[in-house]
Design an enzyme around this catalytic site. Structure first.
Site, PDB file in Angstrom:
ATOM      1  N   ASP A  69       5.390 -15.217 -18.532  1.00 48.51           N
ATOM      2  CA  ASP A  69       6.619 -14.414 -18.478  1.00 48.51           C
ATOM      3  C   ASP A  69       7.811 -15.106 -19.130  1.00 48.51           C
ATOM      4  O   ASP A  69       8.735 -14.445 -19.574  1.00 48.51           O
ATOM      5  CB  ASP A  69       6.948 -14.038 -17.035  1.00 48.51           C
ATOM      6  CG  ASP A  69       5.922 -13.064 -16.483  1.00 48.51           C
ATOM      7  OD1 ASP A  69       5.838 -11.944 -16.988  1.00 48.51           O
ATOM      8  OD2 ASP A  69       5.175 -13.433 -15.559  1.00 48.51           O
TER       9      ASP A  69
ATOM     10  N   TYR B 275       6.472  -6.681 -11.507  1.00 49.83           N
ATOM     11  CA  TYR B 275       6.703  -7.812 -10.625  1.00 49.83           C
ATOM     12  C   TYR B 275       8.166  -8.208 -10.569  1.00 49.83           C
ATOM     13  O   TYR B 275       8.921  -7.988 -11.512  1.00 49.83           O
ATOM     14  CB  TYR B 275       5.876  -9.016 -11.094  1.00 49.83           C
ATOM     15  CG  TYR B 275       4.978  -9.528 -10.003  1.00 49.83           C
ATOM     16  CD1 TYR B 275       3.739  -8.950  -9.771  1.00 49.83           C
ATOM     17  CD2 TYR B 275       5.396 -10.557  -9.180  1.00 49.83           C
ATOM     18  CE1 TYR B 275       2.932  -9.403  -8.741  1.00 49.83           C
ATOM     19  CE2 TYR B 275       4.586 -11.012  -8.158  1.00 49.83           C
ATOM     20  CZ  TYR B 275       3.353 -10.433  -7.943  1.00 49.83           C
ATOM     21  OH  TYR B 275       2.564 -10.877  -6.929  1.00 49.83           O
TER      22      TYR B 275
HETATM   23 CO    CO Z   1       0.797 -11.973  -6.994  1.00 48.35          CO
END
Ligand code: CO
Length: 625
Positions: free
Chosen positions: A291, A375
């Protein structure tokens, strides 16, 4: 206002850097901007600046040029509007930026093969479909070699419109060439029924009614002082920074002791992360999100809201990101700073007199929250009154869902909702600490313990031996946690002694952690070699910032920490950078759906002989404030 050399770039500085690159670099009209961010002065320049010499402000700029499929980068002097340096980085692919996510979604939906694949699944309205262009990794596929490839995952947006990941489209993976704007192929591994539920995460109707209000009030205001991006709180001093890649960066961390500020760290950041997923099935083996290095944390920071993300008297810092045209984009309230009551700091009750002294702990919290697709990661830094520094990751959001046929068992994951499995994965973070414990010349030590054998010196078998050794070179300083030996590491200053004649030191105290469960020769393991050690120490070098290298997107691997430390540079009494790998292993639970309660993972830096005694004896009890 005069800017400090470490202040994040402003909107006008971003505009200036973009203009200089457009005018002077030879970038053609197709070129776009991956990164325009502060090019930080290195240690030598910082020293000059501390000696009141002027240090120019510079921008680091990285571009992608689709017409030539080249990644180019350089630096711009912001004081004089000059291009200082410009180069083509051979074989590198720029990060995937959010505008490419939008472009990828459009490219895929315009492709008739994709439409047919959707129709085969009973999906006719493509406006309800979300296509995410994930970094493809590098699996040696000839089709993809040398091209700017994204590997896509698809969902049907739920009816409530509040969960774009609620209904995964199983086994459908368009492969996109982001350079040419064409679909390379559609990986369709078979139809899986759409999950039946819409997985709404809106508040349910019947909210619990037995919860009373809680207010945090600070009638006298906060105990911190802020000057631009510089912060003083209790004995601590720290400078808040930001870049496009890492998001929040902290600089010049020091502790005031006896009238002077004792330095501890030049710079601290979460420098890379990777989330390898453990499902080997076609398409899914691709899911390994870097990320930081593949997408960037900086542009993904949330604008935080008082009363929701944060409570109390908050000081917010704004930062400036940009889109792929290089147009600045202000993120208001990107960094939150506040104080928290943190329970007891210390206590003693004298049994004879009954006299009790108890002092409550306060901590300064500096944090950001990044939303990256499904996320959400919170990055929290804590400064305590006893000299401790805490680093904590908070993980929430939606666990990555895949569709699974009714009645089928999840082979490499768990069923977390009807028709939805979520695969086992690990969240691996690499934190970089450019150390300066009491000054620039530091050494590295490992401390561990063992049960001594029973013998004349240890007749009752209770002796615990303390084993301390110097890690004198980079190869020695590649270590794992060993709970059977209670192992930890220290950064010491051999030139500065405490009152017992020992070098002053800070110790890195690991918390819960894990090791990677991957074949070391697997493509993702080669690209993220840093994750095979919990602790690394390297000799400082200005461009050694990112443990998976500068350009992990589609890389074949081997770069970053494993490459630099192969030089095995000596580590005694020198410029030391410490790295800590924090790994939390995650098999999603039904309780993680449709949105996951925060999972915490943390570790600490603690003074260890840095002070001569408890440095927090002078903290007043609450009733004397
Ligand atoms: Co996770």
């Amino acid at each position: 206002m005069t800017k400090h050399p470490l202040d994040p770039l402003t909107a006008s500085e971003i505009q200036l850097a973009v203009r200089v690159v457009r005018d002077k670099s030879g970038l053609d009209h197709t070129g776009w901007f991956e990164t325009v961010t502060l090019d930080e002065p290195d240690r030598t320049e910082r020293q000059a600046q501390r000696n009141s010499e002027t240090v120019a402000r510079r921008a680091y700029v990285c571009c992608y040029e689709p017409s030539s499929n080249r990644t180019l980068r350089g630096t711009v002097c912001l004081d004089h509007g000059k291009l200082l340096q410009w180069e083509h980085v051979e074989g590198a692919q720029a990060r995937i930026v959010s505008d490419e996510f939008d472009a990828g979604d459009r490219i895929v939906k315009a492709d008739p093969r994709f439409r047919e694949a959707c129709v085969r699944r009973g999906i006719t309205d493509l406006d309800t479909v979300l296509v995410e262009t994930w970094a493809a990794g590098n699996f040696g596929d000839g089709d993809e070699e040398g091209r700017r490839i994204a590997y896509c995952h698809c969902w049907v947006i739920n009816d409530a419109g509040d969960n774009r990941y609620g209904r995964p489209i199983g086994k459908l993976h368009p492969v996109v060439d982001l350079q040419s704007g064409k679909v390379v192929r559609i990986d369709d591994f078979g139809v899986v029924p759409l999950p039946p539920d819409t997985a709404s995460i809106r508040p349910v109707q019947n909210l619990r009614e037995d919860l009373k209000r809680i207010d945090i009030t600070q009638p006298d205001g906060p105990s911190f002082e802020v000057d631009g991006y510089h912060v003083k709180w209790q004995r601590w001093q720290v400078r808040v920074g930001y870049n496009l890649r890492e998001g929040l960066v902290l600089h010049d961390i020091g502790y005031r002791d006896g009238g002077r500020v004792r330095p501890i760290m030049h710079r601290a950041s979460m420098a890379e992360m990777v989330v390898p997923y453990g499902d080997p099935s076609p398409g899914n083996f691709r899911r390994n999100a870097f990320d930081t290095g593949e997408y960037g944390i900086g542009p993904a920071l949330d604008s935080l809201k008082l009363g929701c993300d944060c409570l109390g008297h908050i000081h917010y810092f704004d930062v400036c990101s940009h889109d792929w045209h290089g147009t600045p984009h202000e993120i208001e309230n990107a960094v939150c700073m506040h104080e928290e009551d943190f329970g007891l700091l210390w206590k003693h009750t004298d049994a004879q007199t009954g006299k009790m002294r108890a002092v409550r702990s306060r901590r300064l919290v500096i944090s950001t929250i990044a939303t990256i697709g499904n996320y959400v990661y919170g990055f929290f830094w804590y400064f305590y009154q006893d000299g401790k520094i805490g680093v904590e990751v908070k993980a929430t959001g939606i666990p990555f869902p895949s569709a699974i046929a009714p009645g089928e068992e999840s082979a490499f994951g768990a069923i977390i909702a009807p028709g939805i499995e979520s695969h086992v994965h690990q969240h691996v973070f690499s934190f970089r600490f450019d150390m300066c414990v009491d000054g620039d010349r530091n050494s590295v030590e490992e401390v561990e313990f063992e049960a001594a054998p029973v013998g004349p010196d240890n007749p009752h078998g209770n002796a615990i031996r303390i084993l301390e050794r110097q890690l004198t070179s980079e190869r020695q300083a590649q270590r794992e946690i060993d709970t059977s030996r209670a192992r930890y590491w220290k950064i010491t200053n051999p030139g500065r002694k405490n009152r017992f004649g020992k070098p002053t030191a800070y110790k890195l105290a690991p918390g819960a952690n894990a090791l990677p469960l991957l074949d070391p020769q697997s493509p993702v393991a080669k690209r993220a070699g840093f994750m095979f050690r919990h602790f690394w120490a390297t000799r400082y070098a200005p461009d050694e910032l990112y443990p998976a290298g500068w350009f992990p997107n589609q890389s074949t691997g081997g770069g970053g920490l494993p490459e630099w430390s192969a030089a095995d540079r000596p580590l005694s009494d020198t410029d030391v950078v410490a790295w800590y790998t924090l790994n939390f292993h995650h098999l999603p639970r039904p309780e993680d759906w449709p949105v996951q309660p925060v999972v915490y993972a943390d570790f600490h830096w603690m003074p260890d002989g840095f002070f001569d005694e408890n440095p927090a004896l002078d903290v007043p009890p609450n009733d004397q404030l």
